[in-house]
Design an enzyme around this catalytic site. Structure first.
Site, PDB file in Angstrom:
ATOM      1  CB  THR A 161      -4.476  -3.499   0.997  1.00 36.16           C
ATOM      2  OG1 THR A 161      -4.843  -2.133   1.202  1.00 36.16           O
ATOM      3  CG2 THR A 161      -3.794  -3.979   2.267  1.00 36.16           C
ATOM      4  CE1 TYR A 187      -8.019  -4.989   4.357  1.00 31.07           C
ATOM      5  CE2 TYR A 187      -7.106  -2.820   3.934  1.00 31.07           C
ATOM      6  CZ  TYR A 187      -7.600  -4.019   3.474  1.00 31.07           C
ATOM      7  OH  TYR A 187      -7.666  -4.259   2.121  1.00 31.07           O
TER       8      TYR A 187
END
Length: 329
Positions: free
Chosen positions: A117, A141
């Site tokens: 990501t 995250y």
């Protein structure tokens, strides 16, 4: 030979299965279906319900189906949720990825493609971010994904495993042929939420933060069509199969749109007037994150085919209307 896709019942995973099947690959899906759906998966794939951390199961699948590559999508993806439940994210995204990597090595799988990501960059600034930028994720995250990248790097240095870590920017849209799309309830992705407002699933949409240091005060993101994202995965798989080295690369269009701009496009494409409400910033969100995708384009020859925000929104809206009819039947 076959490819093992973890999380193949999810949004991106189901599109990966379609991309592999479309070019004649044998595909095995491993998914616990906590958030994914079996009906999203191509009927041409073999589907197994189970946990990616189950080393015995992974080893069995590798042996039975002669798996030569694992493409790993299974995990948790909502930034604000990771702030509220960091340990859950480190368990699901990091610890279980470690177990999957160990199973891959123990089973002799030589190639591993990881769903990373742009959140690994944190506050990247207004300019397109390159892979050698500072890695300072703002959320659990992002940290959970960065830790997984580090594990792959270390494992590859010591063991017979080559890998690609693809750092996604904002994935949106749906399969142009209408076979799959984002179907998770309670989704937080901007284009998905806006289209749910269009079809009447939600009464309004919130604009989280209007005081960022961006041209119009709202956060800027690089939105990439899910089909182009899958094209990047297929190119990375071919890259590894050809005997090339490890690859860490951004996947985006190198062009950003603000939240206001995206909502304007949704309104124009749909012909609907959205009820837009201003809300405070969300924890863990960056002001602006735009990809420099030069490395991906030059190293594996990736050429995007759907770089058009109107088309991305239109494909996503078409899928949203399909879901409305499907759930009503």
């Amino acid at each position: 030979m076959s490819v093992l896709v973890t999380g193949g019942g999810g949004y991106i995973g189901s599109h990966m299965v379609l991309g592999l099947v479309d070019r004649g690959e044998d595909v095995v899906v491993l998914d616990n279906f906590t958030t994914g759906f079996d009906w999203l998966i191509s009927p041409a794939a073999t589907v197994v319900q189970g946990d990616v951390a189950d080393g015995a199961l992974v080893g069995k699948l590798v042996k039975e189906h002669e798996v030569d590559a694992i493409v790993h999508f299974a995990g948790s993806i909502v930034v604000p949720d990771s702030v509220r439940d960091p340990l859950g994210y480190y368990l699901n995204n990091t610890a279980r990825t470690r177990d999957l990597i160990a199973a891959a090595v123990a089973s002799g799988v030589p190639r591993f493609i990881f769903s990373s990501t742009a959140a690994v960059y944190g506050e990247a600034g207004s300019e397109p971010v390159r892979e050698d930028a500072r890695l300072l994720p703002l959320s659990p995250y992002g940290r959970s994904k960065l830790m997984s990248e580090m594990m792959l790097e270390d494992a590859s240095a010591a063991l017979p495993l080559n890998y690609a870590a693809l750092r996604y920017f904002n994935v949106a849209g749906a399969d142009p042929d209408g076979r799959s799309g984002q179907s998770t309830k309670g989704a937080t992705h901007l284009i998905k939420v806006a289209n749910e407002v269009v079809v009447g699933k939600r009464p309004f949409i919130e604009m989280f933060g209007t005081d960022y240091a961006t041209p119009d005060g709202t956060a800027v993101r690089d939105y990439i069509h899910v089909t182009d994202l899958i094209g990047a995965h297929l190119a990375a798989l071919d890259h590894l199969r050809a005997g090339n080295g490890n690859l860490v690369a951004n996947v985006g269009y190198s062009r950003g749109f603000s939240v206001r701009e995206v909502l304007e496009v949704v309104g124009r494409v749909s012909g609907a007037k959205l009820d837009i409400r201003v809300a405070p910033r969300r924890a863990g969100d960056s002001p602006s994150v735009v990809a420099d995708s030069t490395k991906l384009r030059t190293s594996v020859g990736w050429v995007p085919k759907h770089d058009d925000l109107d088309s991305i929104v239109a494909d996503a809206l078409r899928w949203e209307r399909h879901l409305l009819k499907r759930n009503a039947s």
